[in-house]
Design a protein around this motif. Structure first.
Motif: not given
Length: 310
Positions: A158-168, A292-304
């Motif tokens: 209840g005290e945490l916030v989650t933000c999903r990034l990607f499925r691997e 989170a947006e930076v990580i998503r950008g890295v995923i998009k550019n490096h791990f299609p």
């Protein structure tokens, strides 16, 4: 009780003493002398009228009352840091210091790309990385050792916030001389009867592999549980069984010359979901969403072959 004599500094020192369990180490962590810290703790005990610290030759421990006061003090300190972080994040975004925790089966294969991107685009940000076992990450996040963690979902609280990034994706991995290695297509039907290696129960991957074995008639080898992805790969390469390895690890560590080969299951996609998690009280949600947006950008550019989640 003279409440005006109770200071935030004293509360910080008590929390540091509980973490360090030693006056000298706590003083070093607070960047003050040991006598000064000891005096401040004594002042806090005098103000509150209770004994907070039990001192003997074997070391230092908080009294039962001291543990409760420290737990409450930790929340006060955390809320104040949240105010400071919120104002910094709201005005400037990714600046200052962020302490990021990650587990060893994920961080080493993704974060070097993320750090390089942050260093280039956000030079005023200091990102401190710390690896921890999966079972410790959330506990250490609650304690304040991490500001935000990179973790496998789901993470609840209840005290945490989650933000999903990607499925691997998780890829079936076998020795180069395994009977399935030459197959153009490998399906879930091929899993029946296979001997499958997994990590120990301390890792989320253990549960996923166990579920796959149950669903498709494979045999999970309970006597040979790996302590790392490298250990799993080594055992697979020796022909002790097959396993499932995450795509980020495969990209980083496995090549055409490796002792193992990886296969996608033709009739089922097996994935794990990864996200960022932080405390609601931290106050830097804008900065963490930007991270989170930076990580998503890295995923998009490096791990299609990874799927971005929003």
């Amino acid at each position: 009780m003279q409440i005006n004599k109770l200071t935030l500094k004293q509360l910080r020192y008590l929390v540091a003493l509980e973490d360090a369990k030693h006056f000298r180490y706590a003083a070093e962590a607070c960047n003050i002398s040991q006598p000064s810290l000891s005096a401040q703790i004594q002042n806090l005990e005098d103000v509150l009228g209770v004994r907070l610290v039990e001192r003997d030759r074997s070391g230092v421990a908080l009294s039962p009352v001291g543990r409760e006061v420290s737990a409450r003090a930790r929340r006060v300190v955390d809320e104040l840091q949240g105010i400071i972080d919120f104002t910094a994040g709201a005005q400037h975004g990714l600046v200052g210091t962020i302490r990021l925790g990650a587990k060893a089966t994920l961080g080493p294969y993704l974060l070097p790309h993320v750090v390089a991107k942050l260093h280039k685009d956000h030079p005023e940000l200091n990102l401190y990385l710390r690896e921890a076992p999966p079972q410790d990450l959330v506990h250490e996040l609650h304690k304040g050792l991490h500001d935000v963690i990179l973790a496998q979902m789901p993470v609840t609280g209840g005290e945490l916030v989650t933000c999903r990034l990607f499925r691997e994706p998780l890829y079936l991995t076998m020795a180069v001389d395994h009977p399935l290695a030459e197959n153009d297509k490998v399906t879930t039907a091929d899993l029946e009867g296979l001997q499958v290696l997994s990590l120990s129960p301390n890792y989320h991957l253990h549960d996923q592999i166990s579920a796959l074995c149950r669903d498709y008639g494979a045999v999970r080898l309970r006597d040979y549980e790996g302590t790392s992805l490298d250990a799993l790969r080594t055992m697979v390469g020796m022909g002790m069984g097959v396993t499932f390895l995450p795509a980020l690890y495969v990209h980083s560590e496995i090549s055409e010359r490796s002792e193992v080969v990886v296969k996608k299951l033709h009739d089922r996609t097996v994935t794990r979901s990864v996200g960022l998690v932080w405390r609601k009280s931290a106050g830097r949600a804008p900065a963490y969403h930007q991270l989170a947006e930076v990580i998503r950008g890295v995923i998009k550019n490096h791990f299609p072959d990874l799927t971005i989640e929003t």
